[in-house]
Structure formats: structure tokens, C-alpha cells
Design an enzyme around this catalytic site. Structure first.
Site, PDB file in Angstrom:
ATOM      1  N   HIS A 198      -6.207  10.577 -15.686  1.00  0.00           N
ATOM      2  CA  HIS A 198      -5.116  11.758 -15.204  1.00  0.00           C
ATOM      3  C   HIS A 198      -6.622  11.441 -14.331  1.00  0.00           C
ATOM      4  CE1 HIS A 198      -2.872  11.989 -18.151  1.00  0.00           C
ATOM      5  NE2 HIS A 198      -1.909  12.658 -17.422  1.00  0.00           N
TER       6      HIS A 198
ATOM      7  N   ASP B  79      11.427  12.381  -8.430  1.00  0.00           N
ATOM      8  CA  ASP B  79      13.035  11.866  -8.552  1.00  0.00           C
ATOM      9  C   ASP B  79      13.584  12.595  -9.221  1.00  0.00           C
ATOM     10  OD1 ASP B  79      12.049  10.011 -10.261  1.00  0.00           O
ATOM     11  OD2 ASP B  79      13.554   8.399  -9.576  1.00  0.00           O
TER      12      ASP B  79
ATOM     13  N   ARG C  45     -21.758  -1.160  23.510  1.00  0.00           N
ATOM     14  CA  ARG C  45     -21.694  -0.767  24.262  1.00  0.00           C
ATOM     15  C   ARG C  45     -21.553  -0.807  24.939  1.00  0.00           C
ATOM     16  NH1 ARG C  45     -19.797   4.849  22.824  1.00  0.00           N
ATOM     17  NH2 ARG C  45     -20.469   6.490  21.165  1.00  0.00           N
TER      18      ARG C  45
ATOM     19  N   ASP D  25       2.106   8.488  -7.676  1.00  0.00           N
ATOM     20  CA  ASP D  25       2.421   7.268  -8.618  1.00  0.00           C
ATOM     21  C   ASP D  25       3.135   6.501  -7.031  1.00  0.00           C
ATOM     22  OD1 ASP D  25       1.573   7.156 -10.459  1.00  0.00           O
ATOM     23  OD2 ASP D  25       4.175   7.307 -11.185  1.00  0.00           O
TER      24      ASP D  25
ATOM     25  N   GLU E  66      -0.905   0.300 -15.119  1.00  0.00           N
ATOM     26  CA  GLU E  66      -0.714   0.679 -16.676  1.00  0.00           C
ATOM     27  C   GLU E  66       0.864   0.047 -17.130  1.00  0.00           C
ATOM     28  OE1 GLU E  66      -0.024   5.008 -17.938  1.00  0.00           O
ATOM     29  OE2 GLU E  66       0.448   5.355 -15.652  1.00  0.00           O
TER      30      GLU E  66
ATOM     31  N   MET F 157     -22.827  11.967  11.313  1.00  0.00           N
ATOM     32  CA  MET F 157     -21.979  12.324   9.537  1.00  0.00           C
ATOM     33  C   MET F 157     -20.763  12.392   9.492  1.00  0.00           C
ATOM     34  SD  MET F 157     -20.357  14.722   9.147  1.00  0.00           S
ATOM     35  CE  MET F 157     -20.302  14.965   7.420  1.00  0.00           C
TER      36      MET F 157
ATOM     37  N   GLN G 187     -19.466   9.685  11.997  1.00  0.00           N
ATOM     38  CA  GLN G 187     -19.288   8.139  11.586  1.00  0.00           C
ATOM     39  C   GLN G 187     -19.488   7.281  10.754  1.00  0.00           C
ATOM     40  OE1 GLN G 187     -21.539   7.038  15.745  1.00  0.00           O
ATOM     41  NE2 GLN G 187     -20.020   6.591  16.342  1.00  0.00           N
TER      42      GLN G 187
ATOM     43  N   ARG H 273       3.161   3.892 -14.479  1.00  0.00           N
ATOM     44  CA  ARG H 273       4.024   3.025 -15.600  1.00  0.00           C
ATOM     45  C   ARG H 273       5.489   2.340 -14.780  1.00  0.00           C
ATOM     46  NH1 ARG H 273       4.232   7.595 -17.893  1.00  0.00           N
ATOM     47  NH2 ARG H 273       6.659   7.994 -17.273  1.00  0.00           N
TER      48      ARG H 273
END
Length: 788
Positions: free
Chosen positions: A301, A122, A475, A169, A267, A666, A668, A213
Site C-alpha cells: 500500500h 469500473d 549551448r 492500476d 501481483e 534545483m 533542472q 491484480r
């Protein structure tokens, strides 16, 4: 007579020729920023504009010189999978001064740039809007100082700004998700899953501190996604006396046999009086009051790092293209806008409306108006908080309503990651609503065999992070065993049914609806939650499990492409699952930066294959070293993966060689992604509340009797809303032969993939964002957000 689609016609004549667009990243970095930069550059070049990088954010704009560099198609190659921002980001004090903005304006005019795409938070977007408002005055000053010619004021009379929010964030009002948030959640959940195994071994309590924060989004959603015992966030501080309540909760959890506790702390967490609550304070409290072996992990971080998730790559790519379209359509009177996500749709919102609401949240928190702060955060945040409270805090037996209703839950079809999170949510919400919950093992096969048992609150502890289906799934469809199933429902007095599964679950619900005419046992509320990696269920844009499969595909494609690093030019042919549905191939292709994706829904012939080979050959002759082609497993019975591999191998001789890879099951497996955990949890909670409402409405003369269409529904996500749709009404929308919906929203993303792969194609912008306004104080019934 139908009116022409003016927006679509407009795009055909839309040209960026003569326009100069600059892209910069500012403030803190976020995974996915590079995907946004890549999309802006390639879409800008596609429409004929000149595109520039501004390195090091606003600092680079102020310093000028080499920091403003013209971008080429090749300059954004191989950056899609890279975390952070390759064009750099820096906080710039100088840009906050008038003199700094004057220098920046001069540097932009020297390059003829009047269109800015700003990716940041922002603060960065507010600075861009101020720059825009001062623009004409700054140009006049530059003329007075003799730095630019007088005619430049007219030539570059207006500065156009479009923003994209890049922030892990998710603290920006007006959008459900900001670029980088999903990837940060991936980092957190990876750590939580790893910590859970060691915590269980030693019967430890772990306190995890995550970023946030001023915004508790990461803490709240990660708590929801891992089933944390307690969460502390700045927007909703705990009531006085929270210390005792938390310790009682932890002690009660241990007494039920659980070997670990997880507490997540943002935090910026505070108490009701504004006093900070740190992870250290929480640890000391647990050790003092309970004597539990307790450890603190501060993620720091780590949350900003790593490769972007599939969700962030797709989000950033869509937003980048939308930003360029917004810049091309802007006029001198168009306000600066920010490209946002609502539900599954991109929208454009006035930048300053969003910024002002974001600032209002902080003012509400400073004034200790916490309920207002939560509402201002938006529907997604509010819904997450309500769902967490519902699932994490068990009411005492004496406070639970007594409904005397029995609700059964089962999984049907192939396993999908996130099914267990949905079952856990259903069980706990059902118990909170006063129902007795029953689990059915192995789908309808287990149902007719009588594999039905009561399931308690503690039985589903720790289920959110488990892949596959812990209940077991098959199924088998119910039609052949309908009489035995009816008998089991009668014996167990089942009053409602919740089915979690894929296309087989949809077919099963239709069969049970039709069986109502013969068996009254099926005249009860029945609801289905779509859960399949193929994302091929009608009535919903997204299914539980599809996001996890996409991440598996994208991670594998990244590794496969990296395997060719430093070798000669190579093209990889990758086969994905999905049946006849091309969702995984198409959206996975967009996220992985594929050159082509072959699917059943978009027929192709040998000429198309030849054109793709020639296109790749041309690209390979420049600096592009690796190509990626995805193929849906059932896209064409003759043009198999082997055929396409052999064709590319033969036609690419002398330019590139080819390799093939079938990804198989792989896709699934694995732990569910944060999105699938959250999505499954929230739609399941909503479904159980619907079940309770229907049970109350249909209970007459001592029994439940529901035989209307609207008592047998599928809960799906449609554009921006979660909608309960009678399954019988979805029959006309379904291709039962190929097991796919007749219309699929993601097909509109395919031209986007082609444009970003340097194909000339028409791009339908009829569904692109319109300028809207930020909505405040939405009523509860419209609280339909499923974005994380």
C-alpha cells in the site's frame, strides 16, 4: 462568413443556478482524488450550482444524514497536496441491493441532488450507471411508500452521471491515464532507485512485487522506467521455459560487468497455464539456478500513499472542471459519460462502452487470449510492451540485421532530466536495427573537436534513472564550426544524426539544414527530440524534462506553504525558470494551487498587480491563511520578483506578510520523473525507427543522400499524436527573439487556475471534450500514444 463558436457562446449563458451537484469517491483510494474533488466543488460554485460532498462513497449515500454535506469554497482549501481522499471512500454491499439504492435515491431527493460526479474504478462507475437507469422507477417506489411527494417525480425526473476514473492500476479502457497512476509510479520508482544503490553495493538481485491484480500497467511502466532485467505481468504471461530464459538473461547481464539485477512482478502475474507466479517463486528460482544473493521487496500500500504528483494534480483538476461542464450540458437523453485523457486532450466517452471493454480484457485473459487482451488494453499499453521488449532483450549478434550505417547521437542546450533515458533508448534501438551507434560528447562543441566514440549496448545500462546529461551538453550552435563538423562527419562516416535538446537543438537543426547547400555531409536523415525544462520548443506540446521540473516546483511550493502552517497569514512570491516561456509558472501554479502566475505571454500592468493584492487581501480576511504567487523569470523586465515582493509586502500590511523565494537550478536537477523516463524512452525509440526507414529510402549507389525537407525533422507531441515535422516548416510558428512558439496550448489552462483561485474570468470551453466513442483495434500506424 465564419461561423460563431457555438460552444463558447453557450458557456457564456451556461449557468448552474438551481442545480445541485454531488461528488463522491468510491472504491480504492488514489492520489489526486482530492484535486478532482476540489475542482468539482470550485467549478460547481463558480457556475452558481450548489455542491455537496457525499462522505464515505456509496455507503454515505445510503446512510444519508450528515454524510451528505453542502460544500463551500473554503472547505476544499489545502487539500490539493493531500493524498488519498479526505471525503472518505468505502466499499458498500448495501448499494448493490435494490433496497440500498432506494435509500440512496431518497437521500438525494431530500437534498434536491440530480447530478452525480463519481470518482472511482469500473465497479463504482457501473454501479452509478445502474442507479441512473433505475432512477425513475426508484422515485415511483418512493412516492408509493409515501416518502416523497408525487410532484418530486417530475421535478427530479432524471439523474445525470459523469465519472472520473480514480485508480492507481490504470486498468480502465478508454483513457491513457487514470487519476493516481502517475503518483503510484513515483512511489515505485523512488523505491527502485533506492534499492539499486544497495543492490549494487552487495551485487544482489532484487525481486519487486507491485500492485496490479488484473492489470500489469504499473509493473510494465516501472520496468520500462528503471530498465529492469525482467518483468512479469498478467496480460502477457511468459512462454513455457521462461525460467531458463530469465536466468540466462540475468547471467548474461552479470557477465558484462553489471553488479545488480532488478525483476519486477505484478501481483497478478501468471504463466501460460494460469498458474500464479509470485515474487517468492521468482526469488527461489534465481537462488536455485544461479546462486545469486536475492531479496524480495513487496511494495504493497506504499503505492497508494503519499502526496499526488504534479501530473495527477493537473489531470484531476482538468477532469474535475470537465466533469462539471459535462453535467451542465447534459440532457435527459445524454448517456452517462466518463471524462478521459487521450494524448494531451480531455475527451468524454460513454461510460458503459468503457466498462464493457474493460470487462472484455478480463474475459480475454480468462480465455488465455493474451494477444487480444494486450490490444484491448489500448495503444498506450501495447506501445509500452513493445518498447520494453525492444530495449530489455538484446538479440544475439547473429540475429541482428547488418545495415552498415553509422548513427550519431548528441545532447544540445541545457541539461534536462530524461535526456539519458532518450540516449539509452536510441542506442539500444539503433543496435537492434543493425546500426553502429556513436556518442558525441558536449554537443556541437565536442563534435567539431572530434569527441566522438562508438557506444555499445552495455555502455548505456542504468542510464534511465540518471539526471542531467551523461554525454555532456553545451549551448554551442554549429554555424561557426560547420566546416569542422562536416569534416568529423566525413571522417567517422556518420549517416544519420539524432539530437536531443531544447531550443538550441532546434536552431542547430535549422542551421545544419541550411548548410546542406554547401556541405553534402549534412544531406543525411536528421531528427530532433525536444528536451528542455522550459517546454519552449515549437512543434511539440511537451518536452522531455518539463514534468520533472514541474514536480520539483510543486514539491517546493508544498513545503514553502507548509512552513507558514500555524503562523499568521502569509503570501509567498516564487520565481520559476523558463526563459520567456511561462509553462512552468502557469502549469506549476495550477498544480500547486497558486493564486496568480505572472508570465511574459500574458502581459500585465500595475492595475493587475493591484487587483491581485486586493483579491488576496479579501481571501485572507476569511479562513485562507496562505497565498502563493508564481512569477516567470522573464515575465517583465520592470516588475521583478523583488518589486512584486515589495508591492505585496506594502499593500498587505495589517492583513498578511510576504516572503520571496527564487527556485533556480534545483528545477533542472534531480532524478527524472517516471513520465520523463517513459516519454524520453518511447519517443527516442520511435525516432530511431524513423531514422532506419529514412536511411533505407535514401541509400542509393552506395551512399546516403537526403536533402528533402522531410529528412530533417522534429518529433513532437501534438494533441493526441506523435508527429514528425520538418524543422523548416516550423520557422513560421516560432518567435526566435523570445525563443518560444507563437501559439501555446497550455495558455488555455490559465483561466482554469484563476477560476480555482476564486477569480471571475471567462473560460474558453471550445476545446473541452466532445462525446466520442471507444476505438477498438487501432492499426499500428496510429499507435501514437505517449501518455504513460
Amino acid at each position: 462568413m465564419a461561423q460563431p463558436d457555438t460552444k463558447k457562446v453557450f458557456f457564456e449563458n451556461l449557468s448552474g443556478t438551481g442545480k445541485a451537484i454531488a461528488v463522491l469517491t468510491s472504491g480504492g483510494d488514489a492520489q489526486g482524488m482530492n484535486a478532482a474533488v476540489r475542482a468539482v466543488v470550485r467549478m460547481g460554485l463558480y457556475v452558481g450550482a450548489k455542491v455537496y460532498f457525499i462522505h464515505e462513497g456509496y455507503q454515505g449515500m445510503v446512510d444519508g444524514g450528515e454524510n451528505i454535506e453542502e460544500a463551500s469554497w473554503e472547505s476544499v482549501s489545502s487539500m490539493l497536496q493531500v493524498g488519498g481522499t479526505v471525503i472518505g471512500s468505502a466499499r458498500c454491499k448495501e448499494f448493490r441491493s435494490h433496497e440500498g439504492r432506494l435509500k440512496a435515491a431518497h437521500n438525494l431527493v431530500l437534498q434536491g441532488i440530480t447530478n452525480l460526479c463519481v470518482i472511482g474504478g469500473d465497479g463504482s462507475l457501473t454501479g452509478a450507471n445502474l442507479f441512473r437507469e433505475e432512477w425513475s422507477g426508484l422515485l415511483t417506489e418512493l412516492v408509493d411508500q409515501g416518502l416523497i411527494e408525487a410532484d418530486a417525480v417530475q421535478k427530479y425526473s432524471a439523474l445525470h452521471i459523469v465519472g472520473m476514473v480514480g485508480s492507481i492500476d490504470n486498468d480502465f479502457c478508454g483513457t491513457d491515464m487514470t487519476i493516481g497512476t502517475d503518483s503510484a509510479l513515483h512511489r515505485i520508482i523512488e523505491v527502485v532507485d533506492a534499492i539499486m544503490t544497495t543492490a549494487q553495493s552487495h551485487q544482489r538481485t532484487f525481486v519487486l512485487e507491485v500492485m496490479g491484480r488484473h492489470c500489469g500497467y504499473l509493473a510494465l511502466v516501472s520496468a520500462l522506467a528503471c530498465g529492469a532485467d525482467w518483468v512479469l505481468i498478467p496480460e502477457m504471461p511468459p512462454e513455457d521455459g521462461w525460467e531458463d530464459k530469465m536466468c540466462q538473461k540475468l547471467s548474461a547481464t552479470r557477465s558484462r560487468g553489471t553488479r545488480l539485477n532488478i525483476i519486477i512482478v505484478a501481483e497478478g502475474a501468471i504463466d501460460r497455464h494460469g498458474t500464479p507466479i509470485t515474487s517468492g517463486i521468482v526469488k527461489d528460482l534465481v537462488v536455485k539456478c544461479l546462486g545469486f544473493d536475492t531479496r524480495v521487496t513487496i511494495l504493497g500500500h506504499v503505492q497508494r500513499g503519499g502526496t499526488p504528483s504534479a501530473f495527477d494534480r493537473i489531470l484531476a483538476s482538468r477532469m474535475g472542471v470537465e466533469a462539471v461542464l459535462a453535467l451542465l450540458e447534459t440532457t435527459d437523453n445524454t448517456p452517462a459519460c466518463v471524462v478521459s485523457l487521450r494524448g494531451n486532450q480531455s475527451v468524454r466517452l460513454p461510460l458503459m462502452e468503457c466498462v464493457q471493454m474493460t470487462q472484455e480484457v478480463q474475459r480475454a485473459m480468462d480465455g488465455k487470449r493474451f494477444e487480444e487482451a494486450v490490444k484491448l488494453r489500448g495503444r498506450s499499453f501495447e506501445n509500452n510492451l513493445r518498447t520494453y521488449k525492444l530495449l530489455a532483450h538484446r538479440k544475439p549478434e547473429s540475429e541482428l540485421p547488418v545495415s552498415n550505417f553509422n548513427v550519431a547521437v548528441l545532447n544540445v542546450g541545457a541539461p534536462a532530466a530524461g535526456m539519458n533515458a532518450a540516449v539509452r533508448s536510441a542506442v539500444r534501438v539503433g543496435i537492434s536495427e543493425g546500426h553502429k551507434m556513436f556518442a558525441v560528447s558536449d554537443g556541437f562543441e565536442g563534435f567539431y573537436k572530434g569527441q566522438i566514440r562508438e557506444i555499445k549496448w552495455a555502455d548505456v545500462g542504468g542510464w534511465t534513472g540518471q539526471g542531467g546529461s551523461l554525454l555532456g551538453t553545451k549551448r554551442t550552435l554549429p554555424a561557426k564550426h560547420v566546416e569542422k563538423i562536416a569534416e568529423q562527419m566525413r571522417m567517422n562516416n556518420i549517416n544519420a544524426l539524432l539530437i536531443v535538446g531544447g531550443f538550441e537543438a532546434f536552431e542547430s537543426l535549422l542551421q545544419l539544414y541550411e548548410a546542406r547547400t554547401t556541405y553534402e555531409e549534412f544531406c543525411i536523415p536528421m531528427c530532433m527530440l525536444p528536451a528542455t525544462i522550459s517546454n519552449n520548443v515549437p512543434g511539440t506540446d511537451l518536452s522531455i524534462g518539463a514534468d520533472t521540473a514541474l514536480n520539483a516546483i510543486v514539491e517546493t511550493c508544498d513545503r514553502i506553504k507548509q512552513s507558514a502552517s500555524g503562523t499568521k497569514r502569509r503570501v509567498f512570491i516564487i520565481e520559476t525558470m523558463g526563459g520567456y516561456c511561462g509553462y512552468l509558472a502557469s502549469v506549476g501554479g495550477l498544480a500547486a494551487g497558486a493564486d496568480a502566475a505572472y508570465i511574459y505571454e500574458e502581459p500585465f500592468d500595475i492595475k493587475d498587480l493591484q487587483a491581485n493584492v486586493e483579491h488576496l487581501t479579501e481571501k485572507m480576511k476569511t479562513s485562507i491563511q496562505r497565498g502563493l504567487v508564481l512569477r516567470n523569470e522573464n515575465c517583465n523586465e520592470n516588475y521583478t520578483t523583488d518589486f512584486i515582493y515589495q508591492l505585496y509586502s506594502e499593500e498587505g500590511k495589517g492583513v498578511f506578510d510576504s516572503r520571496k523565494n527564487v527556485l533556480g537550478h534545483m528545477q533542472q536537477g534531480g532524478a527524472p520523473s517516471p513520465f520523463d523516463r517513459n516519454f524520453g524512452t518511447k519517443i527516442s525509440a520511435k525516432a530511431m525507427q524513423w531514422v532506419t526507414k529514412k536511411l533505407t529510402e535514401t541509400f542509393r549507389q552506395g551512399r546516403v543522400f537526403a536533402n528533402t525537407e522531410d529528412s530533417c525533422c522534429l518529433l513532437g507531441m501534438r494533441r493526441r499524436a506523435l508527429v514528425f515535422q520538418p524543422v523548416v516548416q516550423l520557422k513560421d510558428e516560432t518567435d526566435f527573439v523570445h525563443r518560444i512558439p507563437k501559439e501555446q496550448w497550455w495558455l488555455k489552462l490559465r483561466p482554469l487556475m484563476k477560476i480555482l483561485a476564486k477569480y471571475k474570468t471567462s473560460y474558453d470551453v471550445s476545446d473541452s471534450g466532445q462525446l466520442e466513442h471507444v476505438i477498438r483495434n487501432r492499426p499500428k500506424e496510429s499507435d501514437t500514444s505517449v501518455a504513460m
